[in-house]
Design an enzyme around this catalytic site. Structure first.
Site, PDB file in Angstrom:
ATOM      1  CG  HIS A  17       6.479  63.937  23.642  1.00  0.00           C
ATOM      2  ND1 HIS A  17       5.908  65.142  23.322  1.00  0.00           N
ATOM      3  CD2 HIS A  17       7.075  64.118  24.844  1.00  0.00           C
ATOM      4  CE1 HIS A  17       6.145  66.015  24.287  1.00  0.00           C
ATOM      5  NE2 HIS A  17       6.853  65.431  25.218  1.00  0.00           N
ATOM      6  CE  LYS A  41       3.784  72.200  33.338  1.00  0.00           C
ATOM      7  NZ  LYS A  41       4.488  71.299  32.392  1.00  0.00           N
ATOM      8  NE  ARG A  90      13.728  67.272  26.811  1.00  0.00           N
ATOM      9  CZ  ARG A  90      13.112  68.386  27.157  1.00  0.00           C
ATOM     10  NH1 ARG A  90      12.564  69.132  26.235  1.00  0.00           N
ATOM     11  NH2 ARG A  90      13.044  68.753  28.422  1.00  0.00           N
ATOM     12  CB  SER A 128       5.375  70.793  24.479  1.00  0.00           C
ATOM     13  OG  SER A 128       5.447  69.402  24.408  1.00  0.00           O
TER      14      SER A 128
HETATM   15  N1  COA Z   1      10.738  64.998  23.189  1.00  0.00           N
HETATM   16  C1  COA Z   1      10.325  66.265  23.176  1.00  0.00           C
HETATM   17  N2  COA Z   1      10.053  66.956  24.289  1.00  0.00           N
HETATM   18  C2  COA Z   1      10.197  66.322  25.446  1.00  0.00           C
HETATM   19  C3  COA Z   1      10.631  64.995  25.537  1.00  0.00           C
HETATM   20  C4  COA Z   1      10.911  64.322  24.333  1.00  0.00           C
HETATM   21  N3  COA Z   1      11.320  63.073  24.314  1.00  0.00           N
HETATM   22  N4  COA Z   1      10.682  64.638  26.828  1.00  0.00           N
HETATM   23  C5  COA Z   1      10.291  65.702  27.522  1.00  0.00           C
HETATM   24  N5  COA Z   1      10.012  66.721  26.696  1.00  0.00           N
HETATM   25  C6  COA Z   1       9.598  68.079  27.068  1.00  0.00           C
HETATM   26  C7  COA Z   1       8.131  68.296  27.066  1.00  0.00           C
HETATM   27  O1  COA Z   1       7.698  68.677  25.788  1.00  0.00           O
HETATM   28  C8  COA Z   1       7.968  69.399  28.078  1.00  0.00           C
HETATM   29  O2  COA Z   1       8.242  70.607  27.442  1.00  0.00           O
HETATM   30  P1  COA Z   1       7.660  71.993  27.939  1.00  0.00           P
HETATM   31  O3  COA Z   1       8.017  72.133  29.386  1.00  0.00           O
HETATM   32  O4  COA Z   1       8.350  72.932  27.051  1.00  0.00           O
HETATM   33  O5  COA Z   1       6.178  71.949  27.720  1.00  0.00           O
HETATM   34  C9  COA Z   1       9.095  69.115  29.088  1.00  0.00           C
HETATM   35  O6  COA Z   1      10.005  68.311  28.401  1.00  0.00           O
HETATM   36  C10 COA Z   1       8.675  68.363  30.319  1.00  0.00           C
HETATM   37  O7  COA Z   1       7.596  67.593  29.961  1.00  0.00           O
HETATM   38  P2  COA Z   1       6.993  66.257  30.450  1.00  0.00           P
HETATM   39  O8  COA Z   1       7.801  65.104  30.029  1.00  0.00           O
HETATM   40  O9  COA Z   1       5.589  66.296  29.965  1.00  0.00           O
HETATM   41  O10 COA Z   1       7.101  66.306  31.954  1.00  0.00           O
HETATM   42  P3  COA Z   1       6.310  67.139  32.968  1.00  0.00           P
HETATM   43  O11 COA Z   1       7.368  67.721  33.827  1.00  0.00           O
HETATM   44  O12 COA Z   1       5.317  68.056  32.375  1.00  0.00           O
HETATM   45  O13 COA Z   1       5.471  66.006  33.694  1.00  0.00           O
HETATM   46  C11 COA Z   1       5.188  64.049  35.058  1.00  0.00           C
HETATM   47  C12 COA Z   1       6.120  64.989  34.342  1.00  0.00           C
HETATM   48  C13 COA Z   1       3.809  64.011  34.453  1.00  0.00           C
HETATM   49  C14 COA Z   1       5.823  62.686  34.880  1.00  0.00           C
HETATM   50  C15 COA Z   1       5.180  64.437  36.540  1.00  0.00           C
HETATM   51  O14 COA Z   1       4.848  65.789  36.688  1.00  0.00           O
HETATM   52  C16 COA Z   1       4.224  63.597  37.370  1.00  0.00           C
HETATM   53  O15 COA Z   1       4.426  62.416  37.532  1.00  0.00           O
HETATM   54  N6  COA Z   1       3.173  64.203  37.891  1.00  0.00           N
HETATM   55  C17 COA Z   1       2.155  63.526  38.669  1.00  0.00           C
HETATM   56  C18 COA Z   1       2.267  63.869  40.150  1.00  0.00           C
HETATM   57  C19 COA Z   1       3.274  62.983  40.800  1.00  0.00           C
HETATM   58  O16 COA Z   1       3.216  61.781  40.784  1.00  0.00           O
HETATM   59  N7  COA Z   1       4.240  63.630  41.446  1.00  0.00           N
HETATM   60  C20 COA Z   1       5.310  62.948  42.134  1.00  0.00           C
HETATM   61  C21 COA Z   1       6.475  62.746  41.208  1.00  0.00           C
HETATM   62  S1  COA Z   1       7.929  63.144  42.077  1.00  0.00           S
END
Ligand code: COA
Length: 161
Positions: A17, A41, A90, A128
């Site tokens: 990140h 979650k 990724r 994560s």
């Molecule tokens: N390096 C390391 N890990 C990474 C990474 C990076 N560059 N990019 C993503 N990841 C990992 C995260 O650690 C996480 O791992 P885990 O699942 O093992 O915990 C996974 O990828 C996904 O994480 P994240 O990037 O936090 O995405 P998310 O799916 O949890 O959340 C949001 C994505 C917040 C952008 C999305 O859910 C959102 O916008 N929610 C708000 C509601 C909304 O607007 N919905 C409509 C959208 S269609």
């Protein structure tokens, strides 16, 4: 002023990140790291713990702010007057989900664009949940997360080194 949001769960923030944050902070005038308050979650760290850890990890970047948000990402972006969202890719497996999310966001908020950065190869395998699992078994996670995060996770799992 070009302002962008880098959203995520960040449970916890990793070097993967941080790589995206550092690179996008050089592209935009201001970057807001947006922590999603996701009631579906069961996170290891509370939102305020995550906020504190990220603030410490980005303290050296003057144009990066850390905030949490509820609800739709595009509503948060509009409230912050940000026209861009940043997401890291990724591997090809991330693409389908990211594309779907981006297209949905574009349909509901045509004024907001998503920019993808490919995660540096060094961190392309990192997540994560992998960090949490390793830490829960007492493995050394110091090469995956900043030092302040390593300390906090050790406290959580009461791991002694
Ligand atoms: N390096 C390391 N890990 C990474 C990474 C990076 N560059 N990019 C993503 N990841 C990992 C995260 O650690 C996480 O791992 P885990 O699942 O093992 O915990 C996974 O990828 C996904 O994480 P994240 O990037 O936090 O995405 P998310 O799916 O949890 O959340 C949001 C994505 C917040 C952008 C999305 O859910 C959102 O916008 N929610 C708000 C509601 C909304 O607007 N919905 C409509 C959208 S269609």
């Amino acid at each position: 002023m070009k302002r962008a949001i880098y959203p995520g769960t960040f449970d916890p923030i990793t070097y993967g990140h941080l790589d995206i944050i550092e690179r996008s902070s050089r592209i935009f005038d201001e970057l807001i790291v947006g922590i999603l308050v996701n009631n579906s979650k069961q996170p290891l760290f509370s939102v305020s713990e995550r906020e504190e850890m990220i603030k410490e990890a980005v303290a050296h970047m003057n144009n990066v702010k850390v905030m949490s948000f509820h609800g739709l990402l595009v509503d948060f972006a509009r409230a912050q007057d940000a026209s861009f969202l940043v997401r890291g890719l990724r591997a090809v497996t991330d693409f389908e989900y990211e594309l779907q999310m981006t297209q949905t966001n574009k349909v509901i908020a045509s004024d907001i664009d998503t920019i993808f950065l490919t995660t540096s190869l060094k961190y392309s395998y990192l997540s994560s949940s992998m960090v949490r699992e390793l830490a829960s078994f007492g493995a050394d996670i110091s090469r995956f997360v900043p030092e302040n995060v390593t300390r906090k996770i050790k406290d959580k799992y009461k791991v002694e080194n």
